[in-house]
Design a protein around this motif. Structure first.
Motif, mmCIF file in Angstrom:
data_model
loop_
_atom_site.group_PDB
_atom_site.id
_atom_site.type_symbol
_atom_site.label_atom_id
_atom_site.label_comp_id
_atom_site.label_asym_id
_atom_site.label_seq_id
_atom_site.Cartn_x
_atom_site.Cartn_y
_atom_site.Cartn_z
ATOM 1 N N PRO A 258 0.838 -1.201 0.000
ATOM 2 C CA PRO A 258 0.000 0.000 0.000
ATOM 3 C C PRO A 258 0.870 1.247 0.000
ATOM 4 N N PRO A 259 0.342 2.393 -0.453
ATOM 5 C CA PRO A 259 1.133 3.625 -0.450
ATOM 6 C C PRO A 259 1.497 4.031 0.974
ATOM 7 N N LEU A 260 2.619 4.738 1.106
ATOM 8 C CA LEU A 260 3.094 5.152 2.415
ATOM 9 C C LEU A 260 2.098 6.128 3.040
ATOM 10 N N LEU A 261 1.746 5.879 4.279
ATOM 11 C CA LEU A 261 0.812 6.751 4.981
ATOM 12 C C LEU A 261 1.435 8.138 5.147
ATOM 13 N N PRO A 262 0.640 9.210 5.024
ATOM 14 C CA PRO A 262 1.207 10.568 5.035
ATOM 15 C C PRO A 262 1.575 11.083 6.416
ATOM 16 N N ASP A 263 0.972 10.521 7.478
ATOM 17 C CA ASP A 263 1.178 11.045 8.822
ATOM 18 C C ASP A 263 1.852 10.012 9.718
ATOM 19 N N PRO A 264 2.517 10.473 10.779
ATOM 20 C CA PRO A 264 3.128 9.534 11.738
ATOM 21 C C PRO A 264 2.087 8.564 12.293
ATOM 22 N N VAL A 265 2.476 7.320 12.484
ATOM 23 C CA VAL A 265 1.544 6.326 13.018
ATOM 24 C C VAL A 265 1.764 6.188 14.520
ATOM 25 N N GLY A 266 0.658 5.969 15.230
ATOM 26 C CA GLY A 266 0.743 5.792 16.679
ATOM 27 C C GLY A 266 1.031 7.062 17.447
ATOM 28 N N LEU A 267 0.818 8.210 16.825
ATOM 29 C CA LEU A 267 1.178 9.476 17.464
ATOM 30 C C LEU A 267 0.418 9.698 18.767
ATOM 31 N N LYS A 268 -0.816 9.215 18.837
ATOM 32 C CA LYS A 268 -1.612 9.436 20.052
ATOM 33 C C LYS A 268 -0.980 8.780 21.278
ATOM 34 N N PHE A 269 -0.219 7.718 21.067
ATOM 35 C CA PHE A 269 0.436 7.042 22.188
ATOM 36 C C PHE A 269 1.661 7.805 22.654
ATOM 37 N N VAL A 270 2.340 8.461 21.720
ATOM 38 C CA VAL A 270 3.596 9.151 22.021
ATOM 39 C C VAL A 270 3.379 10.286 23.014
ATOM 40 N N THR A 271 2.211 10.898 22.984
ATOM 41 C CA THR A 271 1.939 12.064 23.833
ATOM 42 C C THR A 271 1.332 11.708 25.189
ATOM 43 N N LEU A 272 1.083 10.423 25.431
ATOM 44 C CA LEU A 272 0.465 10.017 26.691
ATOM 45 C C LEU A 272 1.446 10.089 27.854
ATOM 46 N N ASP A 273 0.917 10.413 29.015
ATOM 47 C CA ASP A 273 1.722 10.411 30.233
ATOM 48 C C ASP A 273 1.477 9.168 31.080
ATOM 49 N N THR A 274 0.369 8.471 30.823
ATOM 50 C CA THR A 274 0.015 7.261 31.569
ATOM 51 C C THR A 274 -0.441 6.191 30.576
ATOM 52 N N PRO A 275 -0.441 4.922 30.988
ATOM 53 C CA PRO A 275 -0.850 3.859 30.064
ATOM 54 C C PRO A 275 -2.289 4.032 29.584
ATOM 55 N N PRO A 276 -2.548 3.744 28.308
ATOM 56 C CA PRO A 276 -3.915 3.779 27.806
ATOM 57 C C PRO A 276 -4.687 2.558 28.281
ATOM 58 N N ASP A 277 -5.973 2.561 28.021
ATOM 59 C CA ASP A 277 -6.799 1.384 28.274
ATOM 60 C C ASP A 277 -6.626 0.455 27.072
ATOM 61 N N TRP A 278 -5.716 -0.499 27.204
ATOM 62 C CA TRP A 278 -5.405 -1.371 26.071
ATOM 63 C C TRP A 278 -6.591 -2.248 25.686
ATOM 64 N N ASP A 279 -7.442 -2.612 26.647
ATOM 65 C CA ASP A 279 -8.643 -3.384 26.314
ATOM 66 C C ASP A 279 -9.539 -2.586 25.380
ATOM 67 N N ALA A 280 -9.709 -1.306 25.683
ATOM 68 C CA ALA A 280 -10.542 -0.455 24.838
ATOM 69 C C ALA A 280 -9.864 -0.187 23.498
ATOM 70 N N GLU A 281 -8.552 -0.012 23.516
ATOM 71 C CA GLU A 281 -7.820 0.280 22.284
ATOM 72 C C GLU A 281 -7.946 -0.854 21.275
ATOM 73 N N PHE A 282 -7.766 -2.082 21.738
ATOM 74 C CA PHE A 282 -7.825 -3.223 20.819
ATOM 75 C C PHE A 282 -9.236 -3.768 20.665
ATOM 76 N N GLY A 283 -10.080 -3.528 21.650
ATOM 77 C CA GLY A 283 -11.437 -4.051 21.587
ATOM 78 C C GLY A 283 -11.564 -5.470 22.081
ATOM 79 N N PHE A 284 -10.517 -6.002 22.682
ATOM 80 C CA PHE A 284 -10.571 -7.347 23.257
ATOM 81 C C PHE A 284 -9.447 -7.490 24.272
ATOM 82 N N THR A 285 -9.573 -8.490 25.118
ATOM 83 C CA THR A 285 -8.527 -8.772 26.096
ATOM 84 C C THR A 285 -7.611 -9.866 25.571
#
Length: 206
Positions: free
Chosen positions: A4-31
């Motif tokens: 596929p063509p190269l994505l134009p924006d950085p990937v995973g940027l929302k994680f880079v700016t976090l100060d605490t762990p995200p809710d990984w269950d919600a992020e992936f939609g499963f445990t």
């Protein structure tokens, strides 16, 4: 399959700016087991590992934008729901986005050897960061390391063991090839050519 063509924006940027762990269950939609790859390179290991292990939630770090964005795009094209790629240096983000004892496995495939003495401080496996990785692993969690540079492998293995990782085969012993392992893009070349790969499958004591 065309890439596929190269994505134009950085990937995973929302994680880079976090100060605490995200809710990984919600992020992936499963445990399920949460695993980390540091330096996913061209993505061969991450993509195939996620395909074979759909119940594993896999977070892959790669600082080179071409590789990171290509891996994310290919994962989306393959329909992999269990892969997240983060375009950043793992050393600065991993401490903030993973809780202590949250990881089932950490993968480190063929890290840059940093040949120059002045560049040695850039190596991923340093005592302080290794202690942090040990903390992020759950008891019984695994550390899967592979390299094609023997002396770097010896050094990394020594640091990992000194930090508290247990080597089931004994101190300083590399592990044999296991055909059930998922090879990285680079490792496939070595398997075809017969060149040596130095492996370690370490464990956090329970």
């Amino acid at each position: 399959m065309p890439r596929p063509p190269l994505l134009p924006d950085p990937v995973g940027l929302k994680f880079v700016t976090l100060d605490t762990p995200p809710d990984w269950d919600a992020e992936f939609g499963f445990t399920g087991p949460l695993e980390l790859e540091i330096g996913s390179g061209a993505g061969g290991h991450a993509l195939e590992y996620c395909r074979r292990n759909p119940t594993v939630r896999f977070v892959a770090f790669e600082w080179r934008k071409k590789y990171a964005r290509d891996t994310q795009a290919r994962g989306e094209k393959l329909g992999l729901k269990n892969l997240r790629v983060i375009e950043s240096d793992a050393r600065f983000v991993v401490p903030r986005i993973f809780a202590s004892g949250s990881l089932a496995c950490i993968h480190l495939q063929f890290p840059d050897p940093w040949w120059k003495r002045s560049h040695a401080k850039r190596a991923v496996i340093q005592p302080e960061f290794t202690q942090l990785l040990l903390d992020k692993l759950a008891p019984g969690g695994r550390f899967d390391m592979r390299t094609d540079v023997q002396d770097r492998g010896v050094t990394m293995l020594s640091i990992l063991e000194a930090s508290g990782f247990k080597n089931p085969l004994g101190s300083g012993v590399f592990h044999p090839y296991d055909p059930e392992e998922v090879p990285s893009t680079r490792e496939r070349r070595y398997l075809a050519s017969g060149e040596p790969v130095y492996r370690a499958r370490l464990v956090k004591p329970g």
